[in-house]
Motif scaffolding. Structure first.
Motif, PDB file in Angstrom:
ATOM      1  N   THR A  36       0.940  -1.138   0.039  1.00 33.89           N
ATOM      2  CA  THR A  36      -0.023   0.034  -0.058  1.00 33.89           C
ATOM      3  C   THR A  36       0.820   1.227   0.005  1.00 33.89           C
ATOM      4  OG1 THR A  36      -0.019   0.197   2.442  1.00 33.89           O
ATOM      5  CG2 THR A  36      -1.823  -1.190   1.256  1.00 33.89           C
ATOM      6  N   MET A  37       0.326   2.198  -0.334  1.00 34.84           N
ATOM      7  CA  MET A  37       0.956   3.583  -0.388  1.00 34.84           C
ATOM      8  C   MET A  37       1.264   4.032   0.958  1.00 34.84           C
ATOM      9  SD  MET A  37       1.179   4.356  -3.742  1.00 34.84           S
ATOM     10  CE  MET A  37       1.090   6.216  -4.199  1.00 34.84           C
ATOM     11  N   GLU A  38       0.480   3.803   1.885  1.00 36.53           N
ATOM     12  CA  GLU A  38       0.449   3.951   3.200  1.00 36.53           C
ATOM     13  C   GLU A  38       1.737   3.392   3.870  1.00 36.53           C
ATOM     14  OE1 GLU A  38      -3.746   4.910   2.058  1.00 36.53           O
ATOM     15  OE2 GLU A  38      -2.342   3.156   2.103  1.00 36.53           O
ATOM     16  N   GLY A  39       1.780   1.864   3.460  1.00 36.91           N
ATOM     17  CA  GLY A  39       2.940   1.370   3.980  1.00 36.91           C
ATOM     18  C   GLY A  39       4.143   1.728   3.517  1.00 36.91           C
ATOM     19  N   VAL A  40       4.427   1.925   2.269  1.00 38.86           N
ATOM     20  CA  VAL A  40       5.723   2.588   1.693  1.00 38.86           C
ATOM     21  C   VAL A  40       6.003   3.898   2.467  1.00 38.86           C
ATOM     22  CG1 VAL A  40       6.937   3.309  -0.230  1.00 38.86           C
ATOM     23  CG2 VAL A  40       5.429   1.277  -0.357  1.00 38.86           C
ATOM     24  N   LYS A  48       1.804   9.878   3.160  1.00 40.27           N
ATOM     25  CA  LYS A  48       1.564   9.231   2.100  1.00 40.27           C
ATOM     26  C   LYS A  48       0.965  10.380   0.937  1.00 40.27           C
ATOM     27  CE  LYS A  48      -3.323   8.823   3.244  1.00 40.27           C
ATOM     28  NZ  LYS A  48      -4.447   8.070   3.509  1.00 40.27           N
ATOM     29  N   GLN A  49       0.776  11.692   1.285  1.00 41.12           N
ATOM     30  CA  GLN A  49       0.549  12.506   0.397  1.00 41.12           C
ATOM     31  C   GLN A  49       1.760  12.925  -0.528  1.00 41.12           C
ATOM     32  OE1 GLN A  49       0.552  13.046   3.606  1.00 41.12           O
ATOM     33  NE2 GLN A  49       1.949  14.657   4.100  1.00 41.12           N
ATOM     34  N   VAL A  50       2.919  12.722   0.133  1.00 37.70           N
ATOM     35  CA  VAL A  50       4.262  12.991  -0.493  1.00 37.70           C
ATOM     36  C   VAL A  50       4.357  11.954  -1.846  1.00 37.70           C
ATOM     37  CG1 VAL A  50       6.817  12.956  -0.478  1.00 37.70           C
ATOM     38  CG2 VAL A  50       5.397  13.846   1.542  1.00 37.70           C
ATOM     39  N   LEU A  51       4.041  10.677  -1.303  1.00 35.33           N
ATOM     40  CA  LEU A  51       3.593   9.871  -2.555  1.00 35.33           C
ATOM     41  C   LEU A  51       2.838  10.171  -3.683  1.00 35.33           C
ATOM     42  CD1 LEU A  51       5.426   8.125  -0.180  1.00 35.33           C
ATOM     43  CD2 LEU A  51       4.464   6.174  -1.111  1.00 35.33           C
ATOM     44  N   TYR A  52       1.788  10.472  -3.140  1.00 32.51           N
ATOM     45  CA  TYR A  52       0.757  10.675  -4.180  1.00 32.51           C
ATOM     46  C   TYR A  52       0.969  11.828  -5.303  1.00 32.51           C
ATOM     47  CZ  TYR A  52      -2.557   7.093  -2.346  1.00 32.51           C
ATOM     48  OH  TYR A  52      -3.221   5.806  -2.338  1.00 32.51           O
ATOM     49  N   ARG A  53       1.766  12.615  -4.441  1.00 32.10           N
ATOM     50  CA  ARG A  53       2.151  13.962  -5.516  1.00 32.10           C
ATOM     51  C   ARG A  53       2.861  13.596  -6.389  1.00 32.10           C
ATOM     52  NH1 ARG A  53       2.420  17.271  -0.623  1.00 32.10           N
ATOM     53  NH2 ARG A  53       4.776  16.738  -0.439  1.00 32.10           N
ATOM     54  N   ARG A  54       3.812  12.591  -6.321  1.00 33.44           N
ATOM     55  CA  ARG A  54       4.625  11.969  -7.591  1.00 33.44           C
ATOM     56  C   ARG A  54       3.972  10.837  -8.225  1.00 33.44           C
ATOM     57  NH1 ARG A  54       7.597  13.784  -3.433  1.00 33.44           N
ATOM     58  NH2 ARG A  54       9.826  14.578  -3.815  1.00 33.44           N
ATOM     59  N   TRP A  55       3.393   9.827  -7.593  1.00 23.61           N
ATOM     60  CA  TRP A  55       2.954   8.743  -8.298  1.00 23.61           C
ATOM     61  C   TRP A  55       1.057   8.426  -7.827  1.00 23.61           C
ATOM     62  CZ3 TRP A  55       7.161   8.691  -4.887  1.00 23.61           C
ATOM     63  CH2 TRP A  55       8.570   8.617  -5.579  1.00 23.61           C
ATOM     64  N   PRO A  56       0.467   8.409  -8.842  1.00 24.55           N
ATOM     65  CA  PRO A  56      -0.919   8.278  -8.626  1.00 24.55           C
ATOM     66  C   PRO A  56      -1.459   6.984  -7.825  1.00 24.55           C
ATOM     67  CG  PRO A  56      -0.619   8.019 -10.860  1.00 24.55           C
ATOM     68  CD  PRO A  56       0.633   8.349 -10.522  1.00 24.55           C
ATOM     69  N   ASN A  57      -0.549   6.017  -8.131  1.00 19.48           N
ATOM     70  CA  ASN A  57      -0.983   4.817  -7.479  1.00 19.48           C
ATOM     71  C   ASN A  57       0.172   3.691  -7.306  1.00 19.48           C
ATOM     72  OD1 ASN A  57      -0.412   3.311 -10.171  1.00 19.48           O
ATOM     73  ND2 ASN A  57      -2.009   4.551 -10.846  1.00 19.48           N
ATOM     74  N   ARG A  58      -0.271   2.614  -6.630  1.00 19.32           N
ATOM     75  CA  ARG A  58       1.040   2.023  -6.167  1.00 19.32           C
ATOM     76  C   ARG A  58       1.732   1.228  -7.565  1.00 19.32           C
ATOM     77  NH1 ARG A  58      -1.276  -3.909  -3.650  1.00 19.32           N
ATOM     78  NH2 ARG A  58      -2.585  -4.592  -5.944  1.00 19.32           N
ATOM     79  N   ALA A  59       0.977   0.884  -8.629  1.00 20.05           N
ATOM     80  CA  ALA A  59       1.555   0.530  -9.790  1.00 20.05           C
ATOM     81  C   ALA A  59       2.696   1.284 -10.448  1.00 20.05           C
ATOM     82  CB  ALA A  59       0.637   0.201 -10.885  1.00 20.05           C
ATOM     83  N   GLN A  60       2.221   2.654 -10.443  1.00 17.17           N
ATOM     84  CA  GLN A  60       3.280   3.675 -10.957  1.00 17.17           C
ATOM     85  C   GLN A  60       4.658   3.725  -9.978  1.00 17.17           C
ATOM     86  OE1 GLN A  60       2.670   4.281 -14.203  1.00 17.17           O
ATOM     87  NE2 GLN A  60       2.558   6.369 -14.092  1.00 17.17           N
ATOM     88  N   LEU A  61       4.308   3.593  -8.787  1.00 16.24           N
ATOM     89  CA  LEU A  61       5.277   3.694  -7.851  1.00 16.24           C
ATOM     90  C   LEU A  61       6.104   2.574  -7.759  1.00 16.24           C
ATOM     91  CD1 LEU A  61       6.592   4.770  -5.200  1.00 16.24           C
ATOM     92  CD2 LEU A  61       4.850   3.643  -3.847  1.00 16.24           C
ATOM     93  N   VAL A  62       5.605   1.374  -8.120  1.00 15.07           N
ATOM     94  CA  VAL A  62       6.706   0.136  -8.169  1.00 15.07           C
ATOM     95  C   VAL A  62       7.374   0.417  -9.504  1.00 15.07           C
ATOM     96  CG1 VAL A  62       6.738  -2.239  -8.494  1.00 15.07           C
ATOM     97  CG2 VAL A  62       5.123  -1.481  -6.635  1.00 15.07           C
ATOM     98  N   LYS A  63       6.622   0.528 -10.719  1.00 21.24           N
ATOM     99  CA  LYS A  63       7.339   0.804 -11.762  1.00 21.24           C
ATOM    100  C   LYS A  63       8.585   1.868 -11.536  1.00 21.24           C
ATOM    101  CE  LYS A  63       6.905   3.762 -15.380  1.00 21.24           C
ATOM    102  NZ  LYS A  63       6.122   4.402 -16.437  1.00 21.24           N
ATOM    103  N   ALA A  64       8.266   3.062 -10.965  1.00 17.88           N
ATOM    104  CA  ALA A  64       9.439   3.938 -10.816  1.00 17.88           C
ATOM    105  C   ALA A  64      10.474   3.291 -10.132  1.00 17.88           C
ATOM    106  CB  ALA A  64       8.770   5.166 -10.018  1.00 17.88           C
TER     107      ALA A  64
END
Length: 204
Positions: A36-40, A48-64
């Motif tokens: 989850t975004m919260e777990g990361v 978690k808002q820091v993550l969402y500013r860069r990546w809209p979902n967990r798939a995009q986050l893992v891809k990055a």
């Protein structure tokens, strides 16, 4: 240290690196399905808002997080002087990445493909087109101007195998994709069928 204090001390590249490192730590701990975004964010000691500013979902986050950990295939594209060896080399890089990532992550990402940026799967198409253009300049094939669906065949078939298998893809599967499907489609004569029938390998 609170999440807020961690996020104020780290900025830009340093914060992003910590987040992407946290992705892999979290994947190792809980797997893709429970990521989850919260777990990361908690593991990276940020909000978690820091993550969402860069990546809209967990798939995009893992891809990055992939190039951060493994580098990019674009930077490792082989140039052996032969189309068959080049395409096999790219597929072997993809298969090696699958082993390094783990099937859980690969299958999870492919299962959430609609959540990824539309350009994600175009990267391998561009890589294959580069290999075809080189081959055309060498005279191995008549032209690199082929339909997009033909150009995507090697990577698409390998992704299909990855979706079906929870284990590493064996090398003979990669050879079959190249020799039995892709090379005949692009018009190269140096395939197993051509060799047994006396083809001269010119592709004419």
């Amino acid at each position: 240290m609170t999440a807020d204090s961690g996020s104020t001390r780290r900025r830009g590249a340093a914060l992003e690196a910590d987040i992407l490192d946290a992705v892999w730590e979290e994947l190792a701990a809980v797997g893709y399905a429970r990521l989850t975004m919260e777990g990361v964010a908690a593991r990276a000691r940020t909000g978690k808002q820091v993550l969402y500013r860069r990546w809209p979902n967990r798939a995009q986050l893992v891809k990055a997080a992939l190039p951060h950990r493994f580098g990019t295939i674009v930077d490792q594209v082989p140039d052996t002087g032969e189309l068959r060896a080049d395409v096999l080399g790219v597929l072997r890089l993809m298969a090696e990445r699958q082993r390094d990532m783990g099937s859980d992550v690969v299958v999870g990402l492919l299962g959430e493909a609609p959540e990824l940026d539309p350009t994600t799967f175009g990267i391998m198409q561009d890589v294959t087109r580069t290999l075809l253009e080189r081959a055309a300049k060498r005279g191995e094939i008549a032209t690199a101007d082929l339909p997009a669906r033909v150009i995507t065949v090697p990577a698409a078939l390998l992704r299909y195998e990855m979706m079906l298998s929870r284990t590493s893809i064996e090398d003979h599967v990669l050879v079959e994709i190249v020799d039995e499907v892709f090379l005949p489609l692009v018009g190269r004569a140096d395939t197993p069928e051509a060799r047994t029938s006396g083809g001269d390998g010119t592709g004419l």
